[in-house]
Write an enzyme that holds these catalytic residues in place. Structure first.
Site, PDB file in Angstrom:
ATOM      1  N   ARG A  74       0.855  -1.170  -0.009  1.00 15.32           N
ATOM      2  CA  ARG A  74       0.033  -0.038   0.006  1.00 15.32           C
ATOM      3  C   ARG A  74       0.948   1.131  -0.099  1.00 15.32           C
ATOM      4  NH1 ARG A  74      -4.361   0.340  -1.986  1.00 15.32           N
ATOM      5  NH2 ARG A  74      -5.059  -1.624  -0.412  1.00 15.32           N
ATOM      6  N   ARG A 100       3.071  -6.066 -10.608  1.00 11.95           N
ATOM      7  CA  ARG A 100       3.435  -5.623  -9.394  1.00 11.95           C
ATOM      8  C   ARG A 100       3.820  -6.507  -8.257  1.00 11.95           C
ATOM      9  NH1 ARG A 100      -2.303  -3.165  -6.679  1.00 11.95           N
ATOM     10  NH2 ARG A 100      -3.558  -5.058  -7.339  1.00 11.95           N
ATOM     11  N   HIS A 169       0.666   3.920 -10.542  1.00  5.11           N
ATOM     12  CA  HIS A 169      -0.534   4.080  -9.414  1.00  5.11           C
ATOM     13  C   HIS A 169       0.123   5.109  -8.379  1.00  5.11           C
ATOM     14  CE1 HIS A 169      -3.743   3.390  -6.763  1.00  5.11           C
ATOM     15  NE2 HIS A 169      -4.316   2.415  -7.270  1.00  5.11           N
ATOM     16  N   ASP A 213     -12.908   7.844  -6.713  1.00  6.36           N
ATOM     17  CA  ASP A 213     -12.531   6.825  -7.887  1.00  6.36           C
ATOM     18  C   ASP A 213     -12.888   7.193  -9.403  1.00  6.36           C
ATOM     19  OD1 ASP A 213     -11.049   4.690  -8.605  1.00  6.36           O
ATOM     20  OD2 ASP A 213     -11.879   3.261  -7.248  1.00  6.36           O
ATOM     21  N   GLU A 272      -2.722   9.163 -10.977  1.00  8.99           N
ATOM     22  CA  GLU A 272      -1.974   7.898 -11.760  1.00  8.99           C
ATOM     23  C   GLU A 272      -2.201   8.294 -13.219  1.00  8.99           C
ATOM     24  OE1 GLU A 272      -4.176   4.330 -10.762  1.00  8.99           O
ATOM     25  OE2 GLU A 272      -4.939   5.325  -8.943  1.00  8.99           O
TER      26      GLU A 272
END
Length: 300
Positions: A74, A100, A169, A213, A272
């Site tokens: 995170r 990732r 991100h 979002d 992002e």
């Protein structure tokens, strides 16, 4: 996996060295006269960046981040590749792709007193082909100086075209999410995940009063985070990235995730640089594409 002995061929005295970090995972640490940074080799995941001119880091990392094999962390700058969001055909595959959570290989490094460069690569292998049956090696070039540059390059070495989604991100450190605003998206359409991906239109600057979002499509311009509490602007300049994803989870969603401290969500904002939704790429056989971003801080 490269051993520390193998990695040390890329070490540069006083500028770049490799170490074991949390969970026994390998990190690259970068130090020069301009800035410092750290990169987690799993995921080619930058976890820290701070110019010497800044009292605080530019990049946010949760104090509760878990550094475990095959698990995302995170904060920092996760690499979302070769798809963004859920897989378009198989919802059982991991969101945002596998890059990732896979170990990348260091392939090149160089440094001066004020700028340090490292390149990491992820080649197709037996494990990745179970999720992505395409010959598309990818590399990430990271350049640490007064600014942070990242160049994500995909090459289609196969005989057929592929559909590619991608994003850096990036989690930015902010003084308080409720006091910052974001410029650079005025006039852009966006897909709002909190409203079932309804298409909406941005007018003026973007402020934050709850969970956000959004995928802003056809948004190649610079974005600037204005942060009065930290007395700075963070500028995000990108090339060949036609989408901008903006995300903050707010209190309830952050609490449900389990890897935030109680107030950690207040100190972060994700902006992002991406090619997602209708800006997903069609990469022909033999074609190479590079998504490039430069992050910098300016005083208010």
């Amino acid at each position: 996996m490269q051993s520390l002995d193998a990695l040390n061929r890329y070490a540069i005295p006083e500028h770049l060295f490799f170490r074991f970090g949390p969970g026994g995972q390998i990190f690259a640490d970068i130090r020069n006269r301009s800035a410092s940074a750290s990169v987690f080799l799993q995921g080619a995941h930058l976890t820290a960046f701070q110019p010497r001119s800044q009292y605080d880091p530019l990049i946010w990392l949760s104090e509760k981040s878990r550094f475990a094999v095959g698990k995302s962390i995170r904060g920092g700058i996760p690499v979302c590749w070769p798809w963004f969001g859920p897989h378009p055909d198989n919802p059982q595959l991991p969101a945002h792709g596998f890059a990732r959570t896979h170990l990348w290989i260091v392939s090149e490094s160089s440094s001066s007193d004020t700028s340090t460069r490292i390149i990491l690569t992820l080649e197709p292998n037996e494990e990745t082909r179970t999720q992505w049956p395409h010959e598309t090696p990818v590399s990430l070039e990271i350049v640490v100086s007064e600014t942070l540059e990242m160049h994500l390059t995909t090459h289609n070495a196969g005989s057929e075209s592929v559909v590619l989604g991608e994003a850096l991100h990036t989690y930015f450190l902010v003084g308080d999410i409720q006091s910052v605003y974001l410029e650079g998206l005025d006039g852009c359409d966006y897909l709002d995940k909190t409203a079932g991906f309804a298409r909406q239109h941005q007018e003026g600057k973007l402020t934050f009063t709850g969970e956000t979002d959004r995928i802003y499509v056809n948004s190649p311009s610079d974005c600037v985070i204005h942060d009065p509490r930290m007395h700075r602007r963070i500028r995000i300049s990108k090339k060949q990235a036609d989408s901008t994803v903006v995300w903050t989870p707010w209190a309830d969603k952050a609490a449900a995730m389990g890897d935030y401290t109680p107030e950690g969500w207040r100190q972060m904002l994700c902006v992002e640089s991406a090619n997602a939704a209708e800006n997903t790429l069609q990469l022909s056989s033999g074609q190479t594409h590079t998504l490039s971003v430069c992050y910098s801080a300016e005083p208010l």
